[in-house]
Design an enzyme around this catalytic site. Structure first.
Site, short mmCIF file in Angstrom:
data_model
loop_
_atom_site.label_atom_id
_atom_site.label_comp_id
_atom_site.label_asym_id
_atom_site.label_seq_id
_atom_site.Cartn_x
_atom_site.Cartn_y
_atom_site.Cartn_z
N CYS A 113 48.08 44.86 48.81
CA CYS A 113 49.03 44.88 47.69
C CYS A 113 49.81 43.57 47.57
O CYS A 113 50.43 43.32 46.54
CB CYS A 113 50.00 46.05 47.84
N HIS A 253 56.29 44.73 44.15
CA HIS A 253 55.06 45.52 44.15
C HIS A 253 55.44 46.98 43.92
O HIS A 253 56.42 47.48 44.46
CB HIS A 253 54.35 45.37 45.50
N ASN A 283 50.24 53.23 42.02
CA ASN A 283 50.09 52.03 42.84
C ASN A 283 48.72 51.41 42.58
O ASN A 283 47.70 51.93 43.04
CB ASN A 283 50.25 52.42 44.32
O1 UT7 Z 1 51.21 49.66 48.74
C1 UT7 Z 1 51.32 50.15 50.04
C2 UT7 Z 1 50.53 51.43 50.06
N1 UT7 Z 1 51.14 52.63 50.43
C3 UT7 Z 1 52.40 53.02 50.21
O2 UT7 Z 1 53.25 52.34 49.72
C4 UT7 Z 1 52.77 54.41 50.64
C5 UT7 Z 1 54.04 54.42 51.45
N2 UT7 Z 1 54.44 55.77 51.78
C6 UT7 Z 1 54.92 56.62 50.87
O3 UT7 Z 1 55.05 56.30 49.72
C7 UT7 Z 1 55.34 57.99 51.35
O4 UT7 Z 1 55.29 58.03 52.75
C8 UT7 Z 1 54.48 59.12 50.76
C9 UT7 Z 1 54.78 59.25 49.26
C10 UT7 Z 1 53.02 58.85 50.97
C11 UT7 Z 1 54.85 60.45 51.40
O5 UT7 Z 1 56.22 60.72 51.22
P1 UT7 Z 1 57.11 61.19 52.45
O6 UT7 Z 1 58.46 61.44 51.94
O7 UT7 Z 1 56.96 60.13 53.52
O8 UT7 Z 1 56.44 62.55 52.83
P2 UT7 Z 1 55.76 62.98 54.21
O9 UT7 Z 1 54.51 62.20 54.45
O10 UT7 Z 1 56.81 62.96 55.27
O11 UT7 Z 1 55.38 64.46 53.91
C12 UT7 Z 1 56.36 65.47 53.64
C13 UT7 Z 1 55.63 66.77 53.34
C14 UT7 Z 1 54.56 67.12 54.37
O12 UT7 Z 1 54.58 68.51 54.55
P3 UT7 Z 1 55.31 69.15 55.83
O13 UT7 Z 1 54.62 68.55 57.02
O14 UT7 Z 1 56.75 68.72 55.72
O15 UT7 Z 1 55.09 70.59 55.65
C15 UT7 Z 1 53.28 66.75 53.66
O16 UT7 Z 1 52.17 67.49 54.10
O17 UT7 Z 1 54.96 66.68 52.09
C16 UT7 Z 1 53.61 67.09 52.23
N3 UT7 Z 1 52.81 66.36 51.26
C17 UT7 Z 1 52.65 66.79 50.00
N4 UT7 Z 1 53.11 67.86 49.35
C18 UT7 Z 1 52.78 67.99 48.05
C19 UT7 Z 1 52.12 65.19 51.42
N5 UT7 Z 1 51.55 64.86 50.26
C20 UT7 Z 1 51.85 65.81 49.36
C21 UT7 Z 1 51.54 66.02 48.01
N6 UT7 Z 1 52.03 67.11 47.38
N7 UT7 Z 1 50.78 65.14 47.30
#
Ligand code: UT7
Length: 326
Positions: A113, A253, A283
């Site tokens: 990115c 970004h 993204n």
């Molecule tokens: O350009 C660089 C590339 N990547 C990025 O920039 C991504 C950087 N990371 C992020 O943007 C965030 O970490 C995410 C958006 C990917 C995830 O958000 P988060 O607030 O860090 O959520 P999490 O991974 O801690 O997950 C929280 C909960 C989990 O469930 P439990 O374990 O609390 O029951 C996940 O399983 O949300 C669940 N979850 C979802 N629920 C509904 C994960 N993905 C989804 C989804 N829909 N799409």
């Protein structure tokens, strides 16, 4: 200052729109979760016949038209991408083929990115040394073809698109006031595509395990992204000798609204100066910044003399920032 001028910009977005509501029918997710955690509402998806070079070629032609140049007049084409048409040759070569041009240097930059910021830095230095005069700097991605559409933690995040800037030597009034870039390869396993290279050649097993798709530790990426994008932006401001109030437009970004907001807060730049296209495109990795620049220009938000701050973070982990005087 590295005196360069961006004389044309262009973008290409596939027509197909995939909304969060469409995704609700594909994986266990919801519009509310995606909007709250990422800020994304919809993204563009390339059709099966479209590769990264196709989008880059369209954006490049538009940028050249604006610059009053024929693509054949370019002496260098740099494509920043993590989703190349082929492992080799470079996507930039396929762009030449698509446009029916030859002779210019054409190569890719793989910095995730951060790719567009890296490519711009390379172009500025090539121009400063006289090694290049007319450079197309592109960021292009077809992320939808390397995403696991069964993995809700990643498939909701990405989109396809391309943006191009035509960069030439400046007359001393415009250019890059300050820039920086860096990488910590020790963190590479936190965001990568495991299979398809020489570490893990494609096999029936890798296909079964979906190892040819994006693998990401989202939480870790999030933490590092905030720190690196904020840090790179602050360093660029300090090196340019300017403060947050001097910045006309902040174009980070666009991966996640919470990451962008946290990085912006660290710089002290006012919220209304941050330009956002994330809600509509998701993204698009290396393409987010050049697409945002082109939309900002179309909207009349960038005028000659304006100070623009770019900052990025991506797989690698890479990061980089630049202060441009337009
Ligand atoms: O350009 C660089 C590339 N990547 C990025 O920039 C991504 C950087 N990371 C992020 O943007 C965030 O970490 C995410 C958006 C990917 C995830 O958000 P988060 O607030 O860090 O959520 P999490 O991974 O801690 O997950 C929280 C909960 C989990 O469930 P439990 O374990 O609390 O029951 C996940 O399983 O949300 C669940 N979850 C979802 N629920 C509904 C994960 N993905 C989804 C989804 N829909 N799409």
């Amino acid at each position: 200052m590295k005196s360069i001028k961006i004389v044309g910009t262009g973008r290409a977005l596939p027509d197909k729109i995939l909304t969060n509501f469409d995704l609700e029918k594909m994986v266990d997710t919801s519009d509310a979760w995606i909007v709250e955690r990422t800020g994304i509402r919809e993204r563009r998806i390339a059709d099966e016949n479209t590769a990264t070079s196709d989008l880059v070629a369209i954006a490049l032609e538009k940028a050249c038209q604006q610059a009053g140049l024929k693509p054949s007049a370019l002496d260098t084409i740099i494509v920043a991408t993590s989703t190349p048409d082929t492992v080799y040759p470079a996507t930039a070569c396929w762009v030449q083929k698509r446009l029916g041009i030859a002779g210019s240097a054409a190569f890719d930059i793989s910095a995730g990115c951060s790719g567009f910021v890296f490519a711009l830095e390379v172009a500025a230095n090539l121009i400063a040394t006289g090694a290049a005069k007319k450079v197309a700097v592109a960021g292009g991605e077809v992320m939808s073809k390397v995403v696991n559409w069964k993995d809700r933690a990643t498939c909701v995040l990405f989109g396809d698109g391309a943006g191009v800037a035509i960069v030439v030597a400046g007359d001393g009034r415009s250019g890059i006031l300050a820039s920086n870039w860096g990488c910590d390869g020790n963190l590479a396993p936190l965001l990568y595509q495991p299979a398809g290279g020489t570490r893990m050649p494609t096999s029936e097993k890798t296909l079964r395990e979906m190892a040819h798709t994006v693998h990401m530790e989202g939480n870790q990426v999030f933490k590092h992204a905030v720190r690196a994008m904020g840090g790179a932006a602050l360093k660029a401001l300090a090196d340019a000798g300017i403060g947050p109030a001097d910045v006309k437009l902040f174009i980070p970004h666009q991966a996640n609204m919470r990451i962008m907001e946290a990085a912006r807060e660290r710089t002290g730049i006012a919220r209304e100066k941050m330009f956002v296209v994330l809600e509509r495109y998701g993204n698009m990795s290396a393409a987010t910044i050049p697409v945002a620049i082109d939309e900002a220009r179309d909207g009349g938000l960038i005028q000659d003399g304006d100070l623009i701050l770019l900052t990025a973070f991506g797989t690698g982990f890479t990061w980089g920032a630049a202060v441009l005087r337009w």
